[in-house]
Design a protein around this motif. Structure first.
Motif, short mmCIF file in Angstrom:
data_model
loop_
_atom_site.label_atom_id
_atom_site.label_comp_id
_atom_site.label_asym_id
_atom_site.label_seq_id
_atom_site.Cartn_x
_atom_site.Cartn_y
_atom_site.Cartn_z
N ASN A 151 70.85 0.67 31.41
CA ASN A 151 70.27 -0.01 32.56
C ASN A 151 71.09 -1.18 33.06
O ASN A 151 71.10 -1.48 34.26
CB ASN A 151 68.85 -0.48 32.23
N LYS A 200 71.39 6.75 29.04
CA LYS A 200 70.38 5.82 28.52
C LYS A 200 69.65 5.07 29.63
O LYS A 200 68.97 4.08 29.38
CB LYS A 200 71.05 4.81 27.57
N SER A 202 66.78 4.22 32.31
CA SER A 202 65.36 4.50 32.46
C SER A 202 65.18 5.19 33.80
O SER A 202 65.93 4.92 34.76
CB SER A 202 64.53 3.23 32.38
N PRO A 203 64.20 6.10 33.92
CA PRO A 203 64.03 6.83 35.18
C PRO A 203 63.83 5.91 36.39
O PRO A 203 64.39 6.16 37.46
CB PRO A 203 62.78 7.68 34.92
N THR A 237 61.59 15.17 25.51
CA THR A 237 61.30 13.81 25.98
C THR A 237 61.17 13.77 27.49
O THR A 237 62.11 14.12 28.21
CB THR A 237 62.42 12.84 25.52
N LYS A 238 60.03 13.28 27.97
CA LYS A 238 59.76 13.25 29.40
C LYS A 238 60.76 12.37 30.15
O LYS A 238 61.22 12.73 31.23
CB LYS A 238 58.34 12.74 29.64
N SER A 239 61.12 11.21 29.56
CA SER A 239 62.03 10.30 30.25
C SER A 239 63.41 10.93 30.43
O SER A 239 64.06 10.72 31.46
CB SER A 239 62.14 8.97 29.50
N LYS A 241 64.00 14.14 30.78
CA LYS A 241 63.83 15.12 31.84
C LYS A 241 63.85 14.45 33.21
O LYS A 241 64.49 14.94 34.16
CB LYS A 241 62.52 15.88 31.64
N LEU A 242 63.16 13.32 33.34
CA LEU A 242 63.12 12.60 34.61
C LEU A 242 64.49 12.09 35.01
O LEU A 242 64.88 12.15 36.19
CB LEU A 242 62.13 11.44 34.53
N VAL A 243 65.26 11.58 34.05
CA VAL A 243 66.62 11.10 34.34
C VAL A 243 67.50 12.25 34.81
O VAL A 243 68.21 12.14 35.83
CB VAL A 243 67.23 10.41 33.09
N THR A 246 66.61 13.31 38.29
CA THR A 246 67.06 12.35 39.29
C THR A 246 68.56 12.49 39.54
O THR A 246 69.02 12.45 40.69
CB THR A 246 66.72 10.92 38.85
#
Length: 454
Positions: A151, A200, A202-203, A237-239, A241-243, A246
Motif C-alpha cells: 500500500n 500486497k 489492499s483492494p 482469500t477474498k481480498s 480475488k478482489l485485487v 481490479t
C-alpha cells in the motif's frame, strides 16, 4: 490486584490500544503515554496519505481512549535523550515500548545511493508534514519508478501522479502544496517482483488509484500471469480475488488520455539503479517467472527503464532503542509474546513491547489490537512479580522533565493545537491544515493557556 503505573513509549495505535486494554483489564492501572512528537496518533497522523479520510476515521476512536481519566499523553519527549530507561524504571511499575517502524528497509542493489533515489518512508513523512523532515522535496523528475507491491507503494505513486489542486481538500500544509504544485512527474512506474495473486495491495487502495480524473492506470500485459499457487490463493482469500479482479479491470480498460499515468509492471525485479554524473537516469529490472509454489525465479532477461527518480517502498523497519535488547537482523525488540528478552533469551524484568517494534511491520492497523492484548495479558500475569517504583508521585516525572529543560506537551496542549489546525482549515475552506514545525506546534498548543495566564 495492586495499583499499577505503566509508561508506554509511542502514542500511535499500538501504544494507545495497549493503554486502552490495560486500563479496562485493571481498574487500578494508570498509564502515561510518551511520544517524541508534540502530537499523538503516530503513523495515523504521519504515515497515512492525506487523501485517505476513511482510514483516518480511526483517529476518532484513538481520541476517545486518550481522553480517558487514567491515561495521560506526554508529548515532545524523546526516549534516550529527554528520558532514559533508568528514569522510567524509577517512576513506573513497567514500561511498554510501542515505537513502531518509521525507517525505510534497505534495498541492496547497485546505484541505490544515487541522487534521485529515495526511501518511501521519507517521502511519506514529507507530504504528511512531519516536523523532523525537510520542508522541501525534489520533484523535478518526469518519469519515476516506485519499487514495491504494498500500500505504501500505491500511496507514493498516487501522490506523485495526482495534481496538487486535487489535494486541497486534504490537510496538507502550504509547503507540501507548493512542492506538489511544482511536481513534474507524468509517468509513474510501479514495479512488483511477483505476479497479480501475490500483490500486497489492499483492494480499496488499489481501486483508489483511478479515482482521480487526471490519472490513467495502465497494466503491462507481460507479467499478468497466474499459476496454480496463485489460483489457489485467489480461491482461498477474498481480498486476493478482489485485487486480481481490479488489476484485470485496469488491464482491460482503455486509456482516457489523462495527463498523468501510473503503470503497473508485475514480475519485474529491480537489479540496479542506473546513474550518470551521480544522478538517477534509469532503473534496470529482471523479468521473473512464477515457480508454481507462490515464488518467482529470474529469467536473466533485463529491461532498462528511463526514469529520473526511484522510490523504494520495500517495507519499514524499527530502530534500536537505548538500553533495550534489539534483534538487528529482524529489526524488532527481542521478545517472546511481548515480554522483552535479553541476549541470553532470559526475560527482562518489567519491560514489554507491542506493535511493529514487537512483530515487524506487517498487518493493518486493526491487527494491532490483538497484538496489544497479548502483551497486556503477559504484563498482568507478571503483575505480582513487578518491582514497585521508587517514586510514587505521578506528577514527579513532569517536574523532572521540565527541570532538565524539556518542554513536555500534554493532552490539553494537543487539543489547543488540534483546534488551531481546524481553524486554519476553516479560513481556507478546508477541514484542517496541518502545522509542520515543532516550534509552531508547541506554540499553538500553549497559546490560549498563556493568554489565560496573562
Amino acid at each position: 490486584m495492586r495499583d499499577l503505573r505503566v509508561a508506554v513509549i509511542g502514542a500511535g495505535p499500538a501504544g494507545i490500544y495497549a493503554s486502552d486494554i490495560l486500563t479496562k483489564e485493571h481498574e487500578g492501572a494508570q498509564v502515561d503515554i510518551f511520544d517524541r512528537l508534540p502530537a499523538p496518533y503516530g503513523l495515523v497522523r504521519y504515515g497515512v496519505a492525506p487523501d485517505h479520510p476513511r482510514i483516518k476515521e480511526i483517529v476518532k476512536a484513538l481520541r476517545r481512549v486518550l481522553s480517558g481519566e487514567r491515561i495521560r499523553f506526554i508529548g515532545n519527549v524523546t526516549f534516550g535523550r529527554d528520558i532514559t530507561l533508568e528514569t522510567l524504571q524509577r517512576h513506573y511499575d513497567a514500561v511498554i515500548f510501542a515505537t513502531g517502524a518509521v525507517a525505510d528497509r534497505d534495498l541492496s542493489i547497485p546505484g541505490i545511493e544515487l541522487d534521485g533515489s529515495h526511501g518511501a518512508a521519507d517521502f511519506v513523512s514529507w507530504y504528511d508534514g512531519h516536523p523532523d523532515y525537510p520542508r522541501d522535496w525534489p520533484l523535478e523528475a518526469e518519469q519515476v519508478a516506485v519499487i514495491g507491491a504494498g500500500n505504501v507503494a500505491l500511496d507514493v505513486a498516487r501522490m506523485l501522479a495526482k495534481p496538487a489542486d486535487e489535494q486541497l481538500s486534504t490537510e496538507i500544509p502550504e509547503n507540501v502544496y507548493q512542492g506538489l504544485k511544482a511536481n513534474r512527474a507524468k509517468e509513474v512506474h510501479v514495479f512488483a517482483r511477483r505476479g497479480p495473486a501475490q500483490l500486497k495491495f489492499s483492494p480499496m487502495e488499489l481501486r483508489e488509484l483511478s479515482h482521480s480524473p487526471s490519472i490513467d492506470v495502465l497494466v503491462t500485459p507481460e507479467g499478468f500471469e497466474i499459476d496454480e499457487a496463485g489460483q489457489a490463493a485467489i480461491n482461498k482469500t477474498k481480498s486476493v480475488k478482489l485485487v486480481v479482479n481490479t488489476v484485470m479491470k485496469y488491464l482491460e480498460a482503455e486509456p482516457t488520455g489523462a495527463p498523468h499515468r501510473i503503470h503497473l509492471h508485475m514480475l519485474q525485479s529491480p537489479v540496479e539503479v542506473i546513474g550518470e554524473d551521480g544522478k538517477v537516469v534509469g532503473l534496470r529490472t529482471e523479468r521473473m517467472e512464477l515457480d508454481g509454489n507462490g515464488g518467482v525465479v529470474g529469467t536473466g532477461e533485463m529491461t532498462d527503464w528511463p526514469v529520473q527518480a526511484v522510490y523504494r517502498a520495500v517495507g519499514y523497519r524499527s530502530s534500536a532503542l537505548e538500553g533495550v535488547p534489539f534483534d538487528s537482523s529482524a529489526h524488532v525488540i527481542s521478545n517472546e509474546a511481548g515480554r522483552v528478552l535479553d541476549e541470553s533469551g532470559a526475560r527482562v524484568e518489567a519491560l514489554y513491547c507491542t506493535g511493529w517494534v514487537k512483530r515487524g511491520p506487517v498487518g493493518l492497523i486493526g491487527h494491532t489490537k490483538s497484538d496489544a492484548s497479548e502483551t497486556i495479558q503477559c504484563l498482568l500475569e507478571d503483575l505480582d512479580a513487578l518491582p514497585a517504583p521508587e517514586v510514587s508521585d505521578p506528577d514527579a516525572i513532569l517536574a523532572e522533565l521540565r527541570s532538565a529543560g524539556g518542554e513536555p506537551t500534554l493532552w490539553d496542549d494537543w487539543e489547543r493545537l488540534d483546534a488551531h489546525e481546524v481553524a486554519l482549515g476553516e479560513q481556507a475552506g478546508r477541514e484542517r491544515i496541518k502545522v509542520v514545525s515543532r516550534e509552531d506546534m508547541i506554540a499553538a498548543g500553549r497559546a490560549r493557556e498563556e493568554a489565560a495566564a496573562s
